[in-house]
Motif scaffolding. Sequence first.
Motif, PDB file in Angstrom:
ATOM      1  N   SER A  45       2.385  -3.970  11.676  1.00  0.00           N
ATOM      2  CA  SER A  45       1.445  -5.090  11.771  1.00  0.00           C
ATOM      3  C   SER A  45       1.748  -6.175  10.741  1.00  0.00           C
ATOM      4  CB  SER A  45       0.013  -4.588  11.573  1.00  0.00           C
ATOM      5  OG  SER A  45      -0.343  -3.706  12.596  1.00  0.00           O
ATOM      6  N   GLY A  46       2.906  -6.038  10.071  1.00  0.00           N
ATOM      7  CA  GLY A  46       3.310  -7.054   9.105  1.00  0.00           C
ATOM      8  C   GLY A  46       2.971  -6.749   7.666  1.00  0.00           C
ATOM      9  N   GLY A  47       2.360  -5.601   7.408  1.00  0.00           N
ATOM     10  CA  GLY A  47       2.022  -5.237   6.031  1.00  0.00           C
ATOM     11  C   GLY A  47       3.168  -4.530   5.342  1.00  0.00           C
ATOM     12  N   ARG A  48       2.996  -4.312   4.052  1.00  0.00           N
ATOM     13  CA  ARG A  48       3.980  -3.549   3.271  1.00  0.00           C
ATOM     14  C   ARG A  48       3.337  -2.217   2.925  1.00  0.00           C
ATOM     15  NH1 ARG A  48       6.404  -6.895  -1.526  1.00  0.00           N
ATOM     16  NH2 ARG A  48       4.782  -5.654  -2.440  1.00  0.00           N
ATOM     17  N   ALA A  49       3.981  -1.120   3.334  1.00  0.00           N
ATOM     18  CA  ALA A  49       3.396   0.191   3.095  1.00  0.00           C
ATOM     19  C   ALA A  49       4.463   1.273   3.118  1.00  0.00           C
ATOM     20  CB  ALA A  49       2.345   0.494   4.165  1.00  0.00           C
ATOM     21  N   VAL A  83       0.825  -1.203   0.000  1.00  0.00           N
ATOM     22  CA  VAL A  83       0.000   0.000   0.000  1.00  0.00           C
ATOM     23  C   VAL A  83       0.862   1.256   0.000  1.00  0.00           C
ATOM     24  CG1 VAL A  83      -1.878   1.210   1.162  1.00  0.00           C
ATOM     25  CG2 VAL A  83      -1.732  -1.276   1.326  1.00  0.00           C
ATOM     26  N   VAL A  84       0.492   2.185  -0.858  1.00  0.00           N
ATOM     27  CA  VAL A  84       1.083   3.514  -0.872  1.00  0.00           C
ATOM     28  C   VAL A  84       0.028   4.439  -0.286  1.00  0.00           C
ATOM     29  CG1 VAL A  84       2.052   5.359  -2.285  1.00  0.00           C
ATOM     30  CG2 VAL A  84       2.452   2.968  -2.909  1.00  0.00           C
ATOM     31  N   LEU A  85       0.315   4.962   0.895  1.00  0.00           N
ATOM     32  CA  LEU A  85      -0.603   5.870   1.561  1.00  0.00           C
ATOM     33  C   LEU A  85      -0.233   7.289   1.160  1.00  0.00           C
ATOM     34  CD1 LEU A  85       0.052   3.355   3.626  1.00  0.00           C
ATOM     35  CD2 LEU A  85      -1.462   4.649   5.100  1.00  0.00           C
ATOM     36  N   ALA A  86      -1.180   8.041   0.639  1.00  0.00           N
ATOM     37  CA  ALA A  86      -0.933   9.412   0.219  1.00  0.00           C
ATOM     38  C   ALA A  86      -1.832  10.350   1.017  1.00  0.00           C
ATOM     39  CB  ALA A  86      -1.207   9.567  -1.274  1.00  0.00           C
ATOM     40  N   ASP A  87      -1.234  11.423   1.543  1.00  0.00           N
ATOM     41  CA  ASP A  87      -2.000  12.397   2.316  1.00  0.00           C
ATOM     42  C   ASP A  87      -1.213  13.689   2.405  1.00  0.00           C
ATOM     43  OD1 ASP A  87      -4.548  12.088   4.364  1.00  0.00           O
ATOM     44  OD2 ASP A  87      -3.173  13.673   4.993  1.00  0.00           O
ATOM     45  N   ARG A  88      -1.899  14.786   2.681  1.00  0.00           N
ATOM     46  CA  ARG A  88      -1.238  16.092   2.803  1.00  0.00           C
ATOM     47  C   ARG A  88      -0.505  16.261   4.124  1.00  0.00           C
ATOM     48  NH1 ARG A  88      -5.859  20.360   1.641  1.00  0.00           N
ATOM     49  NH2 ARG A  88      -6.742  19.153   3.342  1.00  0.00           N
ATOM     50  N   ASP A  89      -0.849  15.456   5.118  1.00  0.00           N
ATOM     51  CA  ASP A  89      -0.260  15.598   6.459  1.00  0.00           C
ATOM     52  C   ASP A  89       0.951  14.672   6.587  1.00  0.00           C
ATOM     53  OD1 ASP A  89       0.402  15.366   9.190  1.00  0.00           O
ATOM     54  OD2 ASP A  89      -1.683  15.706   9.792  1.00  0.00           O
ATOM     55  N   PRO A  90       2.165  15.226   6.529  1.00  0.00           N
ATOM     56  CA  PRO A  90       3.362  14.377   6.529  1.00  0.00           C
ATOM     57  C   PRO A  90       3.499  13.493   7.766  1.00  0.00           C
ATOM     58  CG  PRO A  90       3.982  16.715   6.427  1.00  0.00           C
ATOM     59  CD  PRO A  90       2.491  16.645   6.467  1.00  0.00           C
ATOM     60  N   ASP A  91       3.297  14.057   8.944  1.00  0.00           N
ATOM     61  CA  ASP A  91       3.458  13.261  10.161  1.00  0.00           C
ATOM     62  C   ASP A  91       2.431  12.134  10.220  1.00  0.00           C
ATOM     63  OD1 ASP A  91       5.579  14.853  11.024  1.00  0.00           O
ATOM     64  OD2 ASP A  91       4.253  16.218  12.120  1.00  0.00           O
ATOM     65  N   ALA A  92       1.186  12.456   9.922  1.00  0.00           N
ATOM     66  CA  ALA A  92       0.116  11.464  10.025  1.00  0.00           C
ATOM     67  C   ALA A  92       0.255  10.358   8.987  1.00  0.00           C
ATOM     68  CB  ALA A  92      -1.249  12.141   9.893  1.00  0.00           C
ATOM     69  N   VAL A  93       0.646  10.697   7.760  1.00  0.00           N
ATOM     70  CA  VAL A  93       0.734   9.661   6.720  1.00  0.00           C
ATOM     71  C   VAL A  93       1.902   8.718   6.995  1.00  0.00           C
ATOM     72  CG1 VAL A  93       2.156  10.849   4.959  1.00  0.00           C
ATOM     73  CG2 VAL A  93       0.390   9.228   4.264  1.00  0.00           C
ATOM     74  N   HIS A  94       3.006   9.248   7.518  1.00  0.00           N
ATOM     75  CA  HIS A  94       4.139   8.375   7.833  1.00  0.00           C
ATOM     76  C   HIS A  94       3.822   7.500   9.051  1.00  0.00           C
ATOM     77  CE1 HIS A  94       6.552   9.933   4.647  1.00  0.00           C
ATOM     78  NE2 HIS A  94       6.443  11.175   5.100  1.00  0.00           N
ATOM     79  N   LYS A  95       3.126   8.059  10.023  1.00  0.00           N
ATOM     80  CA  LYS A  95       2.716   7.281  11.189  1.00  0.00           C
ATOM     81  C   LYS A  95       1.759   6.150  10.764  1.00  0.00           C
ATOM     82  CE  LYS A  95       0.429   7.619  15.656  1.00  0.00           C
ATOM     83  NZ  LYS A  95      -0.305   8.477  16.590  1.00  0.00           N
ATOM     84  N   ALA A  96       0.831   6.449   9.874  1.00  0.00           N
ATOM     85  CA  ALA A  96      -0.117   5.434   9.401  1.00  0.00           C
ATOM     86  C   ALA A  96       0.619   4.317   8.657  1.00  0.00           C
ATOM     87  CB  ALA A  96      -1.174   6.072   8.511  1.00  0.00           C
ATOM     88  N   ALA A  97       1.589   4.675   7.826  1.00  0.00           N
ATOM     89  CA  ALA A  97       2.365   3.665   7.095  1.00  0.00           C
ATOM     90  C   ALA A  97       3.159   2.803   8.070  1.00  0.00           C
ATOM     91  CB  ALA A  97       3.298   4.334   6.084  1.00  0.00           C
ATOM     92  N   GLU A  98       3.729   3.426   9.091  1.00  0.00           N
ATOM     93  CA  GLU A  98       4.478   2.665  10.099  1.00  0.00           C
ATOM     94  C   GLU A  98       3.567   1.710  10.863  1.00  0.00           C
ATOM     95  OE1 GLU A  98       6.441   5.569  12.536  1.00  0.00           O
ATOM     96  OE2 GLU A  98       7.772   6.202  10.913  1.00  0.00           O
ATOM     97  N   GLU A  99       2.341   2.129  11.114  1.00  0.00           N
ATOM     98  CA  GLU A  99       1.367   1.266  11.785  1.00  0.00           C
ATOM     99  C   GLU A  99       1.103   0.006  10.958  1.00  0.00           C
ATOM    100  OE1 GLU A  99      -3.374   1.303  12.199  1.00  0.00           O
ATOM    101  OE2 GLU A  99      -2.403   3.117  12.961  1.00  0.00           O
ATOM    102  N   ILE A 100       0.951   0.190   9.651  1.00  0.00           N
ATOM    103  CA  ILE A 100       0.683  -0.957   8.772  1.00  0.00           C
ATOM    104  C   ILE A 100       1.898  -1.869   8.689  1.00  0.00           C
ATOM    105  CG2 ILE A 100       0.248  -1.623   6.366  1.00  0.00           C
ATOM    106  CD1 ILE A 100      -1.696   0.796   6.241  1.00  0.00           C
ATOM    107  N   THR A 101       3.092  -1.287   8.542  1.00  0.00           N
ATOM    108  CA  THR A 101       4.282  -2.136   8.467  1.00  0.00           C
ATOM    109  C   THR A 101       4.547  -2.818   9.806  1.00  0.00           C
ATOM    110  OG1 THR A 101       5.766  -0.265   8.899  1.00  0.00           O
ATOM    111  CG2 THR A 101       5.357  -0.822   6.596  1.00  0.00           C
TER     112      THR A 101
END
Length: 84
Positions: free
Chosen positions: A56-60, A36-54
């Motif tokens: 949990s074992g996902g690729r993001a 998953v490529v998460l795209a958003d205008r909020d840099p902190d929030a989008v990177h935090k969301a990607a880290e949450e997915i990774t």
Amino acid sequence: MNPTYDFSGQVALVTGAASGMGLAAARAFADSGAAVVLADRDPDAVHKAAEEITGSGGRAIGVVCDVTDEQQAEAAVRAAVTEY
């Protein structure tokens, strides 16, 4: 009835992915095997969301992107192609 999907080997680019429905969609794609490529205008929030997915074992990856800006949208797609 809750259908299950297998997105293994696929890539999903989700906009507005730092919160709300966008984040829920990104999690669902990741849970179904997609990178998953998460795209958003909020840099902190989008990177935090990607880290949450990774975490949990996902690729993001998270990319900062305002989809109303064509150059930023193109950059998000390039990041997806480069990474995956």
